[in-house]
Design a protein around this motif. Sequence first.
Motif, mmCIF file in Angstrom:
data_model
loop_
_atom_site.group_PDB
_atom_site.id
_atom_site.type_symbol
_atom_site.label_atom_id
_atom_site.label_comp_id
_atom_site.label_asym_id
_atom_site.label_seq_id
_atom_site.Cartn_x
_atom_site.Cartn_y
_atom_site.Cartn_z
ATOM 1 N N ASP A 77 0.832 -1.204 0.000
ATOM 2 C CA ASP A 77 0.000 0.000 0.000
ATOM 3 C C ASP A 77 0.866 1.253 0.000
ATOM 4 O O ASP A 77 0.575 2.226 -0.708
ATOM 5 N N ALA A 78 1.937 1.246 0.808
ATOM 6 C CA ALA A 78 2.857 2.388 0.840
ATOM 7 C C ALA A 78 3.522 2.582 -0.513
ATOM 8 O O ALA A 78 3.671 3.723 -1.000
ATOM 9 N N ALA A 79 3.943 1.479 -1.133
ATOM 10 C CA ALA A 79 4.582 1.572 -2.444
ATOM 11 C C ALA A 79 3.605 2.108 -3.490
ATOM 12 O O ALA A 79 3.987 2.916 -4.354
ATOM 13 N N ALA A 80 2.348 1.666 -3.416
ATOM 14 C CA ALA A 80 1.340 2.187 -4.343
ATOM 15 C C ALA A 80 1.161 3.685 -4.142
ATOM 16 O O ALA A 80 0.979 4.435 -5.116
ATOM 17 N N ALA A 81 1.208 4.131 -2.881
ATOM 18 C CA ALA A 81 1.100 5.565 -2.608
ATOM 19 C C ALA A 81 2.269 6.331 -3.222
ATOM 20 O O ALA A 81 2.087 7.410 -3.804
ATOM 21 N N LEU A 82 3.459 5.780 -3.107
ATOM 22 C CA LEU A 82 4.628 6.444 -3.698
ATOM 23 C C LEU A 82 4.496 6.545 -5.216
ATOM 24 O O LEU A 82 4.797 7.591 -5.806
ATOM 25 N N ARG A 83 4.043 5.476 -5.859
ATOM 26 C CA ARG A 83 3.888 5.513 -7.319
ATOM 27 C C ARG A 83 2.787 6.485 -7.729
ATOM 28 O O ARG A 83 2.949 7.291 -8.659
ATOM 29 N N LEU A 84 1.650 6.405 -7.036
ATOM 30 C CA LEU A 84 0.511 7.260 -7.398
ATOM 31 C C LEU A 84 0.837 8.735 -7.184
ATOM 32 O O LEU A 84 0.574 9.578 -8.050
ATOM 33 N N LEU A 85 1.413 9.053 -6.039
ATOM 34 C CA LEU A 85 1.679 10.456 -5.724
ATOM 35 C C LEU A 85 2.823 11.024 -6.550
ATOM 36 O O LEU A 85 2.855 12.229 -6.831
ATOM 37 N N THR A 86 3.746 10.168 -6.965
ATOM 38 C CA THR A 86 4.787 10.627 -7.894
ATOM 39 C C THR A 86 4.146 11.136 -9.180
ATOM 40 O O THR A 86 4.553 12.172 -9.731
ATOM 41 N N ARG A 87 3.116 10.427 -9.640
ATOM 42 C CA ARG A 87 2.412 10.862 -10.852
ATOM 43 C C ARG A 87 1.529 12.076 -10.573
ATOM 44 O O ARG A 87 1.529 13.040 -11.344
ATOM 45 N N LEU A 88 0.787 12.023 -9.470
ATOM 46 C CA LEU A 88 -0.160 13.094 -9.170
ATOM 47 C C LEU A 88 0.559 14.417 -8.934
ATOM 48 O O LEU A 88 0.077 15.484 -9.356
ATOM 49 N N TRP A 89 1.704 14.349 -8.257
ATOM 50 C CA TRP A 89 2.460 15.567 -7.933
ATOM 51 C C TRP A 89 3.529 15.892 -8.975
ATOM 52 O O TRP A 89 4.292 16.848 -8.802
ATOM 53 N N ASN A 90 3.611 15.051 -10.036
ATOM 54 C CA ASN A 90 4.550 15.288 -11.131
ATOM 55 C C ASN A 90 5.991 15.384 -10.614
ATOM 56 O O ASN A 90 6.730 16.325 -10.905
#
Length: 268
Positions: free
Chosen positions: A106-119
Amino acid sequence: MRLSEPAPAKLNLALHVRGTLPDGRHALETIFAFCTDGDRLDGEDSDKLSLDIVGPFADSLAADDQNLVLRAAHALADAANIEPKAALTLTKNLPIASGMGGGSADAAAALRLLTRLWNLNPSFAVDVAPKIGSDVPACLLSLSARGTESGDKLELVQDLAISGQAVLLVNPRVALSTRDVFATWDGIDRGPLGDWRRGRNDLALPARSLVPAIGDVLDWLKNRTGANLVRMSGSGATCFALFGNEAARDAAAAACPVEWWHLATDLR
């Protein structure tokens, strides 16, 4: 903008505990593999950081400062020197404290998702991952890999015997503390990890001493027609069986005792 990231269930096909590192962590040799199913994280722009938890195991997890999704979000924002802003929704399909790396995934998914969301540059996520947990770097990749040191030094594994393998996961619905299992390990180095098929899980015996039902699950899986390899994953209590085909796996899944959680899936 709304984004979605899978958080695939993690399996340790083999897990050898070799001793203790200079910093006090356990020295491990393991083969990570990931399933096509697991939790899911959705997120979108917001004026603040929030986390909603839904799904079958939502009641088992709190959206507080100890939640690894929120810890990952704050750590990533701190590394990038930005304010964390996102509305996140975690669909919790996997039981917690189950040896499948659910929180780390779940933490890793957050890192991937937020990397995209926050560019952001993906290097921020790579740098932050090991600070959140030793399984998070592997879960960030979500690809078959050999892990050494504390499991966070990774080398990708290309093995046709892993990808696409039919697998059945079974958990006796008992949460098991990783800390307690390692504390119960006898400290004996039983040798290095070579071919994972001939490997072992050094945490299985201490886990079984804490949760005897793990032995029942392992014995049940070993008696399933078509089961080629049966082991416990991580520190337990989830166990798995690899099958030669989906039909044999599905037949085993259909026969699984109703009091146990199970998931019929495949390895990525």
